[in-house]
Write a protein that holds these residues in place. Structure first.
Motif, PDB file in Angstrom:
ATOM      1  N   ARG A   1       0.827  -1.196   0.000  1.00  0.00           N
ATOM      2  CA  ARG A   1       0.000   0.000   0.000  1.00  0.00           C
ATOM      3  C   ARG A   1       0.870   1.257   0.000  1.00  0.00           C
ATOM      4  N   SER A   2       0.508   2.220  -0.835  1.00  0.00           N
ATOM      5  CA  SER A   2       1.285   3.445  -0.953  1.00  0.00           C
ATOM      6  C   SER A   2       0.358   4.641  -1.170  1.00  0.00           C
ATOM      7  N   ILE A   3       0.941   5.820  -1.079  1.00  0.00           N
ATOM      8  CA  ILE A   3       0.259   7.052  -1.481  1.00  0.00           C
ATOM      9  C   ILE A   3       0.657   7.307  -2.927  1.00  0.00           C
ATOM     10  N   CYS A   4      -0.314   7.324  -3.819  1.00  0.00           N
ATOM     11  CA  CYS A   4      -0.026   7.453  -5.255  1.00  0.00           C
ATOM     12  C   CYS A   4      -0.600   8.756  -5.801  1.00  0.00           C
ATOM     13  N   PHE A   5       0.275   9.665  -6.181  1.00  0.00           N
ATOM     14  CA  PHE A   5      -0.128  10.906  -6.839  1.00  0.00           C
ATOM     15  C   PHE A   5       0.000  10.718  -8.350  1.00  0.00           C
ATOM     16  N   ILE A   6      -1.089  10.946  -9.083  1.00  0.00           N
ATOM     17  CA  ILE A   6      -1.042  10.949 -10.544  1.00  0.00           C
ATOM     18  C   ILE A   6      -1.116  12.399 -10.985  1.00  0.00           C
ATOM     19  N   ILE A   7      -0.023  12.917 -11.557  1.00  0.00           N
ATOM     20  CA  ILE A   7       0.037  14.332 -11.942  1.00  0.00           C
ATOM     21  C   ILE A   7      -0.022  14.412 -13.457  1.00  0.00           C
ATOM     22  N   SER A   8      -1.111  14.991 -13.977  1.00  0.00           N
ATOM     23  CA  SER A   8      -1.362  14.973 -15.420  1.00  0.00           C
ATOM     24  C   SER A   8      -2.342  16.085 -15.770  1.00  0.00           C
ATOM     25  N   ASP A   9      -2.524  16.325 -17.077  1.00  0.00           N
ATOM     26  CA  ASP A   9      -3.600  17.225 -17.514  1.00  0.00           C
ATOM     27  C   ASP A   9      -4.870  16.437 -17.843  1.00  0.00           C
ATOM     28  N   PHE A  10      -4.805  15.124 -17.739  1.00  0.00           N
ATOM     29  CA  PHE A  10      -5.959  14.236 -17.867  1.00  0.00           C
ATOM     30  C   PHE A  10      -6.809  14.550 -19.111  1.00  0.00           C
ATOM     31  N   LEU A  11      -6.117  14.722 -20.241  1.00  0.00           N
ATOM     32  CA  LEU A  11      -6.815  14.956 -21.502  1.00  0.00           C
ATOM     33  C   LEU A  11      -7.136  13.655 -22.215  1.00  0.00           C
ATOM     34  N   SER A  12      -6.933  12.542 -21.527  1.00  0.00           N
ATOM     35  CA  SER A  12      -7.331  11.242 -22.062  1.00  0.00           C
ATOM     36  C   SER A  12      -8.415  10.658 -21.172  1.00  0.00           C
ATOM     37  N   MET A  13      -9.124   9.665 -21.685  1.00  0.00           N
ATOM     38  CA  MET A  13     -10.169   8.996 -20.925  1.00  0.00           C
ATOM     39  C   MET A  13      -9.882   7.493 -20.894  1.00  0.00           C
ATOM     40  N   GLU A  14     -10.867   6.719 -20.466  1.00  0.00           N
ATOM     41  CA  GLU A  14     -10.788   5.253 -20.465  1.00  0.00           C
ATOM     42  C   GLU A  14      -9.700   4.716 -19.526  1.00  0.00           C
ATOM     43  N   TYR A  15      -9.705   5.209 -18.296  1.00  0.00           N
ATOM     44  CA  TYR A  15      -8.801   4.660 -17.282  1.00  0.00           C
ATOM     45  C   TYR A  15      -9.575   4.241 -16.029  1.00  0.00           C
ATOM     46  N   GLU A  16     -10.896   4.146 -16.144  1.00  0.00           N
ATOM     47  CA  GLU A  16     -11.740   3.894 -14.983  1.00  0.00           C
ATOM     48  C   GLU A  16     -11.430   2.561 -14.302  1.00  0.00           C
ATOM     49  N   GLN A  17     -11.320   1.475 -15.083  1.00  0.00           N
ATOM     50  CA  GLN A  17     -11.124   0.154 -14.492  1.00  0.00           C
ATOM     51  C   GLN A  17      -9.784   0.053 -13.761  1.00  0.00           C
ATOM     52  N   ALA A  18      -8.711   0.515 -14.394  1.00  0.00           N
ATOM     53  CA  ALA A  18      -7.393   0.454 -13.769  1.00  0.00           C
ATOM     54  C   ALA A  18      -7.334   1.332 -12.526  1.00  0.00           C
ATOM     55  N   LEU A  19      -8.020   2.473 -12.557  1.00  0.00           N
ATOM     56  CA  LEU A  19      -8.058   3.354 -11.400  1.00  0.00           C
ATOM     57  C   LEU A  19      -8.793   2.702 -10.237  1.00  0.00           C
ATOM     58  N   ARG A  20      -9.888   2.005 -10.548  1.00  0.00           N
ATOM     59  CA  ARG A  20     -10.661   1.345  -9.501  1.00  0.00           C
ATOM     60  C   ARG A  20      -9.805   0.291  -8.778  1.00  0.00           C
ATOM     61  N   VAL A  21      -9.014  -0.454  -9.549  1.00  0.00           N
ATOM     62  CA  VAL A  21      -8.134  -1.463  -8.962  1.00  0.00           C
ATOM     63  C   VAL A  21      -7.078  -0.800  -8.072  1.00  0.00           C
ATOM     64  N   ALA A  22      -6.474   0.272  -8.576  1.00  0.00           N
ATOM     65  CA  ALA A  22      -5.436   0.970  -7.812  1.00  0.00           C
ATOM     66  C   ALA A  22      -5.989   1.564  -6.529  1.00  0.00           C
ATOM     67  N   ALA A  23      -7.181   2.145  -6.593  1.00  0.00           N
ATOM     68  CA  ALA A  23      -7.760   2.823  -5.429  1.00  0.00           C
ATOM     69  C   ALA A  23      -8.175   1.846  -4.337  1.00  0.00           C
ATOM     70  N   ARG A  24      -8.418   0.579  -4.708  1.00  0.00           N
ATOM     71  CA  ARG A  24      -8.754  -0.417  -3.686  1.00  0.00           C
ATOM     72  C   ARG A  24      -7.546  -0.747  -2.810  1.00  0.00           C
ATOM     73  N   ARG A  25      -6.349  -0.654  -3.391  1.00  0.00           N
ATOM     74  CA  ARG A  25      -5.135  -1.062  -2.677  1.00  0.00           C
ATOM     75  C   ARG A  25      -4.347   0.130  -2.150  1.00  0.00           C
ATOM     76  N   HIS A  26      -4.420   1.266  -2.851  1.00  0.00           N
ATOM     77  CA  HIS A  26      -3.581   2.410  -2.520  1.00  0.00           C
ATOM     78  C   HIS A  26      -4.443   3.654  -2.241  1.00  0.00           C
ATOM     79  N   ASP A  27      -3.803   4.643  -1.658  1.00  0.00           N
ATOM     80  CA  ASP A  27      -4.431   5.950  -1.471  1.00  0.00           C
ATOM     81  C   ASP A  27      -4.068   6.776  -2.705  1.00  0.00           C
ATOM     82  N   VAL A  28      -5.025   6.960  -3.609  1.00  0.00           N
ATOM     83  CA  VAL A  28      -4.748   7.566  -4.913  1.00  0.00           C
ATOM     84  C   VAL A  28      -5.269   8.998  -4.955  1.00  0.00           C
ATOM     85  N   ILE A  29      -4.429   9.913  -5.446  1.00  0.00           N
ATOM     86  CA  ILE A  29      -4.803  11.317  -5.599  1.00  0.00           C
ATOM     87  C   ILE A  29      -4.499  11.750  -7.029  1.00  0.00           C
TER      88      ILE A  29
END
Length: 288
Positions: free
Chosen positions: A175-203
């Motif tokens: 388990r870690s603190i995960c910062f994703i720093i981006s301009d988020f001009l892409s989509m279609e990352y919902e499933q992978a984000l859901r998996v990451a957020a279950r295990r890590h603290d995602v920001i």
């Protein structure tokens, strides 16, 4: 970039961001991420008054005498920075390019982490992860990260947040603190984000330039897509076109906010014409 020029830039960023992390964010960082849970420490003989729920039945069966698991508060945290280095981050219409602000934000977070005796790791990505720096402690490690941030030139085009999160999910198990720093001009990352957020603290830290939100009414302009390289003429005097563009950007912002919150992750929006210090300060206070 010449080595001497690179070192000057690293030193300048170090002075600015290390001071911020020490004087402004040190206490707030600790308060925001103090909930680290409990980790297994050792097994010892059962003593009167121990919680029977902590009995280690495997060791008890093997030795023939009752043993219990001992847990302790986790003191060390791992902070992961997933940093968007795609061509769209090399854009800015105010005082700084987006990637320059990203560099400073990452440096502030990294120095805040080592001030709290935490490890920091980094993954640079565009359409895939191009460089991974394993988590470590220490000032020299942070300075290396800053050097890479200043001097890194992505090979790929486009932004693949979903693929980056899959890489992260497969590589980082603790388990870690995960910062994703981006301009988020892409989509279609919902499933992978859901998996990451279950295990890590995602920001998710969303970097927004005001010119990306609305097109100016300046007539015919020649524009190039930073990631695809496509060039086209755009008639910005068309109100319909400006409205369509504003909706397009708002749709991306809505997707980012809704997807992160639905997964249980946190969001921070930072505009390049506003203070990232104020935005981070507010975020840490909300988390405390």
């Amino acid at each position: 970039m010449e080595t001497s020029e690179l070192l000057k830039k690293v030193r300048k960023i170090e002075i600015k961001t290390r001071g911020l992390s020490r004087h402004l964010f040190s206490g707030e960082y600790h308060s925001a991420f103090k909930g680290r849970g409990m980790s297994f420490s050792e097994v010892r003989d059962y003593q009167y008054g121990d919680d029977v729920r902590n009995i280690d039945w495997n060791v008890t069966a093997r030795t023939g005498t009752p043993h219990v698991k001992i847990f302790e508060e986790e003191r060390e945290l791992t902070v992961m920075l997933l940093i968007d280095m795609s061509p769209s981050s090399f854009f800015g219409t105010v005082n700084q390019l987006k990637n320059e602000i990203i560099t400073e934000i990452c440096a502030v977070l990294a120095f805040s982490a080592i001030n709290n005796n935490d490890k920091v790791g980094v993954a640079f990505f565009a359409n895939e992860v191009e460089l991974f720096i394993p988590p470590k402690k220490g000032k020299q490690h942070i300075l290396r990260i800053i050097r890479e941030l200043i001097n890194f030139e992505p090979k790929g085009k486009g932004t693949e947040i979903g693929a980056t999160l899959e890489y992260f999910n497969n590589l980082v198990k603790k388990r870690s603190i995960c910062f994703i720093i981006s301009d988020f001009l892409s989509m279609e990352y919902e499933q992978a984000l859901r998996v990451a957020a279950r295990r890590h603290d995602v920001i998710g830290v969303n970097i927004i330039d005001p010119r990306e939100e609305n097109l100016p009414n300046v007539g015919l302009i020649r524009a190039q897509d930073a990631e695809s390289g496509a060039i086209r003429w755009i008639d910005t005097s068309s109100q319909r076109l400006r409205e369509e563009y504003a909706r397009w950007h708002q749709n991306h912002l809505n997707y980012f906010t809704q997807t992160f919150r639905k997964s249980g992750a946190s969001v921070v929006n930072i505009r390049t014409n506003e203070s990232y210090v104020d935005a981070l300060h507010q975020f840490f206070q909300q988390r405390s």
